[in-house]
Write a protein that holds these residues in place. Structure first.
Motif, PDB file in Angstrom:
ATOM      1  N   GLU A 193     -59.801 -79.034  37.926  1.00 31.67           N
ATOM      2  CA  GLU A 193     -59.265 -78.351  36.728  1.00 31.67           C
ATOM      3  C   GLU A 193     -57.803 -77.977  36.937  1.00 31.67           C
ATOM      4  OE1 GLU A 193     -63.160 -75.986  35.053  1.00 31.67           O
ATOM      5  OE2 GLU A 193     -62.239 -75.338  36.917  1.00 31.67           O
ATOM      6  N   LYS A 249     -55.154 -79.235  34.328  1.00 28.18           N
ATOM      7  CA  LYS A 249     -54.742 -78.227  33.351  1.00 28.18           C
ATOM      8  C   LYS A 249     -53.461 -77.515  33.717  1.00 28.18           C
ATOM      9  CE  LYS A 249     -59.125 -77.754  31.253  1.00 28.18           C
ATOM     10  NZ  LYS A 249     -60.432 -77.164  31.215  1.00 28.18           N
ATOM     11  N   ILE A 250     -53.113 -77.475  34.995  1.00 30.59           N
ATOM     12  CA  ILE A 250     -51.902 -76.771  35.415  1.00 30.59           C
ATOM     13  C   ILE A 250     -50.892 -77.742  36.019  1.00 30.59           C
ATOM     14  CG2 ILE A 250     -50.950 -74.886  36.797  1.00 30.59           C
ATOM     15  CD1 ILE A 250     -52.962 -73.706  34.986  1.00 30.59           C
ATOM     16  N   TRP A 258     -47.344 -75.152  27.651  1.00 27.30           N
ATOM     17  CA  TRP A 258     -47.732 -76.385  26.955  1.00 27.30           C
ATOM     18  C   TRP A 258     -48.989 -76.186  26.117  1.00 27.30           C
ATOM     19  CZ3 TRP A 258     -47.365 -75.756  32.215  1.00 27.30           C
ATOM     20  CH2 TRP A 258     -48.557 -75.597  32.903  1.00 27.30           C
ATOM     21  N   PRO A 288     -59.405 -63.665  44.182  1.00 27.69           N
ATOM     22  CA  PRO A 288     -59.165 -63.413  42.758  1.00 27.69           C
ATOM     23  C   PRO A 288     -60.362 -63.848  41.916  1.00 27.69           C
ATOM     24  CG  PRO A 288     -57.414 -64.767  43.727  1.00 27.69           C
ATOM     25  CD  PRO A 288     -58.493 -64.680  44.732  1.00 27.69           C
ATOM     26  N   ASN A 328     -51.160 -68.115  39.939  1.00 30.83           N
ATOM     27  CA  ASN A 328     -51.917 -66.871  39.861  1.00 30.83           C
ATOM     28  C   ASN A 328     -52.942 -66.919  38.732  1.00 30.83           C
ATOM     29  OD1 ASN A 328     -50.524 -65.796  41.989  1.00 30.83           O
ATOM     30  ND2 ASN A 328     -49.152 -64.546  40.729  1.00 30.83           N
ATOM     31  N   VAL A 329     -52.516 -67.434  37.572  1.00 29.03           N
ATOM     32  CA  VAL A 329     -53.445 -67.550  36.443  1.00 29.03           C
ATOM     33  C   VAL A 329     -54.635 -68.413  36.855  1.00 29.03           C
ATOM     34  CG1 VAL A 329     -53.740 -68.544  34.144  1.00 29.03           C
ATOM     35  CG2 VAL A 329     -51.692 -67.233  34.665  1.00 29.03           C
ATOM     36  N   LEU A 335     -55.061 -61.533  44.712  1.00 33.47           N
ATOM     37  CA  LEU A 335     -54.022 -62.560  44.859  1.00 33.47           C
ATOM     38  C   LEU A 335     -53.308 -62.422  46.199  1.00 33.47           C
ATOM     39  CD1 LEU A 335     -52.580 -62.435  41.253  1.00 33.47           C
ATOM     40  CD2 LEU A 335     -53.809 -64.342  42.276  1.00 33.47           C
ATOM     41  N   PHE A 348     -48.259 -69.475  37.292  1.00 30.77           N
ATOM     42  CA  PHE A 348     -49.321 -70.378  36.848  1.00 30.77           C
ATOM     43  C   PHE A 348     -50.387 -70.510  37.920  1.00 30.77           C
ATOM     44  CE2 PHE A 348     -45.977 -72.815  34.152  1.00 30.77           C
ATOM     45  CZ  PHE A 348     -45.835 -71.701  33.358  1.00 30.77           C
ATOM     46  N   ALA A 361     -55.755 -68.892  39.816  1.00 29.60           N
ATOM     47  CA  ALA A 361     -56.569 -68.193  40.806  1.00 29.60           C
ATOM     48  C   ALA A 361     -57.480 -67.171  40.140  1.00 29.60           C
ATOM     49  CB  ALA A 361     -55.671 -67.511  41.837  1.00 29.60           C
ATOM     50  N   VAL A 362     -56.917 -66.408  39.174  1.00 27.07           N
ATOM     51  CA  VAL A 362     -57.729 -65.394  38.493  1.00 27.07           C
ATOM     52  C   VAL A 362     -58.869 -66.068  37.721  1.00 27.07           C
ATOM     53  CG1 VAL A 362     -57.715 -63.692  36.624  1.00 27.07           C
ATOM     54  CG2 VAL A 362     -55.919 -63.662  38.349  1.00 27.07           C
ATOM     55  N   LEU A 363     -58.578 -67.226  37.128  1.00 27.91           N
ATOM     56  CA  LEU A 363     -59.613 -67.937  36.365  1.00 27.91           C
ATOM     57  C   LEU A 363     -60.545 -68.726  37.265  1.00 27.91           C
ATOM     58  CD1 LEU A 363     -57.581 -69.306  33.325  1.00 27.91           C
ATOM     59  CD2 LEU A 363     -59.340 -67.561  33.309  1.00 27.91           C
ATOM     60  N   ARG A 364     -60.232 -68.768  38.546  1.00 27.32           N
ATOM     61  CA  ARG A 364     -61.009 -69.556  39.510  1.00 27.32           C
ATOM     62  C   ARG A 364     -61.135 -71.009  39.079  1.00 27.32           C
ATOM     63  NH1 ARG A 364     -65.544 -65.207  40.749  1.00 27.32           N
ATOM     64  NH2 ARG A 364     -64.437 -63.974  42.298  1.00 27.32           N
ATOM     65  N   LEU A 365     -60.023 -71.625  38.681  1.00 27.85           N
ATOM     66  CA  LEU A 365     -60.037 -73.057  38.374  1.00 27.85           C
ATOM     67  C   LEU A 365     -60.293 -73.817  39.666  1.00 27.85           C
ATOM     68  CD1 LEU A 365     -56.927 -73.503  36.004  1.00 27.85           C
ATOM     69  CD2 LEU A 365     -59.297 -73.085  35.377  1.00 27.85           C
ATOM     70  N   ASP A 366     -61.163 -74.859  39.615  1.00 28.66           N
ATOM     71  CA  ASP A 366     -61.355 -75.652  40.826  1.00 28.66           C
ATOM     72  C   ASP A 366     -60.217 -76.671  40.942  1.00 28.66           C
ATOM     73  OD1 ASP A 366     -62.025 -77.867  39.199  1.00 28.66           O
ATOM     74  OD2 ASP A 366     -64.096 -77.160  39.084  1.00 28.66           O
TER      75      ASP A 366
END
Lengths: 298, 263
Positions: free
Chosen positions: A209, A213-214, B90, B74, A198-199, B56, A196, A201-206
């Motif tokens: 977020e 969201k995670i 979820w 990334p 990694n996901v 990564l 999660f 990081a790839v999406l560049r969530l700040d």
């Protein structure tokens, strides 16, 4: 040869009835027992054993306290002396003469404030401790020591700091219930699967977020475990806090009843406290089940 | 200048005083629209290499250049399809893809456009019917298709597939391989795939990169697959070019760099 009754045969017998056979079948009366049989059985399976045990225990108690010189009141004496408290939880007969329902509500209000503050602060602190290796090394030993301090021990400090009974009681609830919330949240955050992260990081969530969201959904099962332990502890703390700070809470009621030797009242108050604690625990557990639906990784 | 360049990448993992050099001088150029597979035995560092390309994992030396710009963090321009799908349990299928679409196209597409784009990508992998289900309610193959849709929805410059079919049964795998081939044909993505399946590599790739065994793994050999597209797995089964490619990869893996069990 075996006879087979088809739908058409049945329709033929009810020609004068304009309802279709399907409709008739659907409206056929199903005995209640057949319809809800499994649920009725499950209900009784859950209710009957505790009722039997309760009856046996009350009987034993009655036998043990039968002597007129016994130190503790028997159930029948409690009933004869305190049945007003059991039957009328919401009477108001004066500023200090209230039904136990009102007292429980007053105490619940304190718990709501103290536990509410502890939830927010606990989750935020837990996130910091879970995310940062340094915060964990620095704070975790401190938490492990502080969480073993009993609620009553905080009270003098709290009274000295706030110089008022109301915020002191809330502080005691806060400080008692925050530790399991912090510790469980930290474990939940540390256990967020690397996938999660990694996901994210790839999406560049700040950070914001990532938090909403995670982190929160992923740690939710742990957070709710902490909240559930916390709500139990805060209800434990309320009685200790109110015994010394006074007011109209259920905890003070017990202290007051002890000072005026009304032992039967104390037993009734104990039952109120127990049932309320049980309901609180179930409410937090139910919210947890609702909020973490599907959160378990598969 | 090539589209994607892996420029003399080294990777050293250190555990206290002990340092292990996993990758040494890995150098590779990938053209736009090319489908490249990286094959090697378990533990040869091929996943590490993919993680370095995705950003990564940081390279110890050397770097990644994508469209003449160095990339070391990334980002959605190098979308990853993870081996274990990594869907957020979820969220529904739709919301998993929508999360990516909302993040990547925030400010570039309107709300309605983002919805349409999410649906379009779910259509590409035929997952529209299951869009409101949660990952725990769908099969492994379906999860991986959603993972692919999520990656495609980011409109990546390079699509990185980390053993995407590894956890699937043989029939589902074949079906999904065909779907990926069809997607590659329609969309023309540049793809880099990690695999340890020789048939899969030959069937899907334009080029196969064979890695030597670790530690200090590097590229041993590359093989261009000159098979015309579209490719059909049944026809290829007796195609001499296919069989020769297959033989060359097998020879590399099992004769010259056979798997050594870690002591």
């Amino acid at each position: 040869m075996t006879m087979q009754i088809t739908k058409n045969d049945l329709v033929a017998t009810t020609v004068d009835d304009d309802r279709s056979i399907d409709e008739l079948y659907a409206r056929r009366r199903v005995p209640l027992v057949e319809k809800h049989g499994a649920r009725i059985r499950a209900f009784f399976a859950a209710i009957v054993p505790p009722m039997i045990v309760l009856a046996i225990l009350l009987g034993l108690w009655q036998l043990l306290c039968l002597a007129p010189t016994s130190a503790l009141p028997s159930p029948s004496r409690i009933w004869s002396e305190a049945n007003d408290l059991i039957l009328h939880p919401f009477f108001v007969a004066g500023p200090q003469d209230l039904g136990l329902g009102w007292r429980v509500l007053t105490s619940l209000q304190r718990v709501a404030i103290g536990f509410g503050l502890a939830s927010v602060a606990g989750v935020l602190l837990g996130v910091v401790v879970g995310q940062s290796q340094w915060a964990m090394r620095g704070l975790d030993p401190l938490f492990q020591v502080l969480r073993t301090v009993p609620p009553l021990a905080w009270l003098p400090i709290s009274l000295a700091a706030f110089r008022d009974s109301h915020p002191s009681a809330i502080f005691v609830i806060f400080i008692t219930s925050i530790w399991p919330i912090v510790i469980n949240t930290a474990v939940g955050v540390r256990n967020i699967p690397q996938d999660f992260r990694n996901v994210a990081a790839v999406l560049r969530l700040d950070h914001f977020e990532f938090f909403w969201k995670i982190m929160i959904p992923s740690a939710a099962p742990y957070i709710f475990t902490g909240l559930r332990i916390g709500v139990g502890l805060s209800w434990l703390a309320i009685v200790a806090a109110e015994m010394l700070t006074g007011g109209v809470g259920i905890g003070f009621f017990i202290w007051d009843a002890w000072n005026s030797s009304r032992l039967p009242d104390i037993f009734v108050a104990l039952a109120y406290i127990g049932v309320t604690g049980f309901v609180l625990d179930r409410i937090v557990a139910a919210i947890g089940v609702l909020a973490t639906r599907g959160a378990q990784a598969s | 200048m090539s589209y994607l360049r892996i420029d003399h990448v080294d990777k050293t993992f250190s555990n206290g005083a002990r340092a292990t050099k996993v990758l040494e001088a890995v150098d590779l150029s990938v053209e736009k629209g090319q489908y490249v597979s990286i094959i090697g035995h378990s533990g040869c560092g091929k996943s590490t290499l993919l993680n370095i390309v995705s950003g990564l994992v940081a390279a110890s030396a050397g770097g990644i250049v994508l469209e003449n710009r160095q990339v070391d963090t990334p980002g959605p321009d190098r979308a990853v399809v993870f081996q274990n799908h990594s869907l957020l349990p979820w969220l529904t299928v739709y919301d998993n893809v929508r999360l990516a679409v909302d993040k990547v196209f925030a400010g570039k597409k309107s709300r309605a456009e983002r919805h349409d784009w999410t649906m379009r990508n779910l259509e590409l992998v035929q997952m529209v019917a299951a869009k409101d289900r949660r990952p725990s309610e769908i099969s492994g193959g379906m999860k991986q298709r959603v993972g692919i849709a999520r990656a495609l929805a980011m409109e990546p410059k390079v699509l990185l597939l980390d053993e995407p079919f590894g956890a699937l049964d043989a029939l589902t795998r074949a079906h999904l391989q065909d779907q990926v081939m069809a997607l590659h044909r329609t969309l023309g993505n540049t793809v880099m795939m990690i695999t340890h399946d020789v048939d899969e590599a030959v069937l899907l790739s334009d080029r196969i990169v064979m890695m030597t065994n670790g530690p200090r793994a590097t590229i041993g050999e590359t093989l261009d697959i000159a098979l015309p597209r579209p490719r059909n797995r049944l026809e290829l089964a007796s195609d001499p070019v296919y069989l020769e490619c297959r033989r060359r990869v097998l020879q590399f893996l099992y004769e010259r760099h056979h798997y050594v069990e870690a002591a």
